[in-house]
Write an enzyme that holds these catalytic residues in place. Structure first.
Site, PDB file in Angstrom:
ATOM      1  N   ARG A  15      10.210  -2.291  12.026  1.00 12.86           N
ATOM      2  CA  ARG A  15       9.310  -1.842  13.183  1.00 12.86           C
ATOM      3  C   ARG A  15       8.780  -2.909  13.943  1.00 12.86           C
ATOM      4  O   ARG A  15       8.743  -4.106  13.577  1.00 12.86           O
ATOM      5  CB  ARG A  15       7.827  -1.769  12.284  1.00 12.86           C
ATOM      6  N   ARG A  63      11.212  -6.333   6.037  1.00 11.17           N
ATOM      7  CA  ARG A  63      10.888  -5.017   5.681  1.00 11.17           C
ATOM      8  C   ARG A  63      11.634  -4.085   6.663  1.00 11.17           C
ATOM      9  O   ARG A  63      11.828  -4.428   7.822  1.00 11.17           O
ATOM     10  CB  ARG A  63       9.430  -4.803   5.837  1.00 11.17           C
ATOM     11  N   LYS A  85       0.782  -1.279  -0.049  1.00  6.99           N
ATOM     12  CA  LYS A  85       0.161  -0.026  -0.152  1.00  6.99           C
ATOM     13  C   LYS A  85       0.722   1.252  -0.087  1.00  6.99           C
ATOM     14  O   LYS A  85       0.553   2.270  -0.805  1.00  6.99           O
ATOM     15  CB  LYS A  85      -0.893   0.002   1.272  1.00  6.99           C
ATOM     16  N   ARG A 110     -10.880   1.423   9.162  1.00  4.88           N
ATOM     17  CA  ARG A 110     -10.415   0.086   9.774  1.00  4.88           C
ATOM     18  C   ARG A 110     -11.742  -0.809  10.470  1.00  4.88           C
ATOM     19  O   ARG A 110     -11.770  -1.636  10.778  1.00  4.88           O
ATOM     20  CB  ARG A 110      -9.372   0.116  10.902  1.00  4.88           C
ATOM     21  N   ARG A 141      -2.235  -8.956  13.173  1.00  8.71           N
ATOM     22  CA  ARG A 141      -2.613  -7.615  12.191  1.00  8.71           C
ATOM     23  C   ARG A 141      -3.366  -8.565  10.894  1.00  8.71           C
ATOM     24  O   ARG A 141      -4.183  -7.914  10.330  1.00  8.71           O
ATOM     25  CB  ARG A 141      -1.282  -7.155  11.880  1.00  8.71           C
TER      26      ARG A 141
END
Ligand code: AMP
Length: 218
Positions: free
Chosen positions: A156, A123, A14, A89, A167
């Site tokens: 992160r 990531r 995204k 959300r 998640r």
């Protein structure tokens, strides 16, 4: 001018696609996750509250989230559209959004879980400018250092296997009802389905732009 929402699981790309669409279509990107990560750096009670939810992989309460969104939309210059990333959300947020802005289109990324897990575990983000890297297929030139600004790269805390599972479950749960909601509101939905780990981001972005043109939205 187009106002869009981009839906995709964490790690679906995204952020990358939104940044490219921003440049191509002159849009503002409002990423709730990025905004919260900035707030978490501050030693304020708001920063601490946000941190406690984000670290646990839970949604920040709607009251706080909506306040922040309104402030962000108010900042957009007249004549510019936006892409919302990470909002709404839940249904309460989607309903509240109706009184804040008109949404023209939904962009939906469909990515299998195995691809997400591969991507998210590798990531890395720049502490300074927020640029995104991947240890497997988008490596920085120098280990741990941002190509763009020389900032330090970090992982992160919520990009770990345990939290990512929570998640992903949350995402599946919240998205199906949100997609149904926007369908009942007759908001067009453009879907891109990934079947490979590495798809050039431009391919996905070109697809979205072509579909937006077909809908006469750009
Ligand atoms: P993201 O970068 O979109 O994966 O978001 C990271 C974290 O920020 C999420 O796990 C939530 O804790 C929080 N967050 C992002 N967007 C929202 C939202 N619309 N409402 C509540 N919490 C959010």
């Amino acid at each position: 001018m187009v106002n869009a929402i981009i839906f995709g699981a964490p790690g679906s790309g995204k952020g990358t696609y939104s940044a490219l669409l921003k440049n191509k279509l002159n849009l503002n990107v409002i990423s709730m996750g990025d905004i919260f990560r900035e707030l978490m750096k501050e030693d304020t009670s708001l920063g601490k509250t946000v941190k406690s939810y984000v670290r646990a992989g839970l949604l920040v309460p709607d009251e706080i989230t909506l306040d922040i969104l309104k402030q962000q939309i108010a900042k957009i210059p007249k004549g510019y559209g936006f892409i919302l990333d990470g909002f709404p959300r839940n249904l309460a947020q989607a309903q509240a959004l109706e009184s804040i802005a008109k949404i023209d289109v939904i962009l939906q990324l469909v990515v299998p879980d195995w691809i997400i897990i591969e991507r998210v575990s590798g990531r890395r983000l720049c502490r300074n400018c927020g640029a995104v890297y991947n240890l497997q297929f988008l490596k920085p030139k120098v280990d741990g250092v941002c190509d763009k600004c020389g900032g330090q790269l970090y992982q992160r805390p919520d990009d770990n296997a345990e939290v990512i599972k929570i998640r992903l479950e949350l995402y599946e749960c919240e998205t199906s009802s949100l997609i149904s909601y926007f369908k009942t509101r007759h908001v067009p939905i453009i879907i891109h389905t990934s079947d490979r780990l590495q798809i050039p981001p431009e391919t996905v972005v070109d697809y979205f732009v072509a579909e937006l043109k077909k809908l006469h939205l750009v």
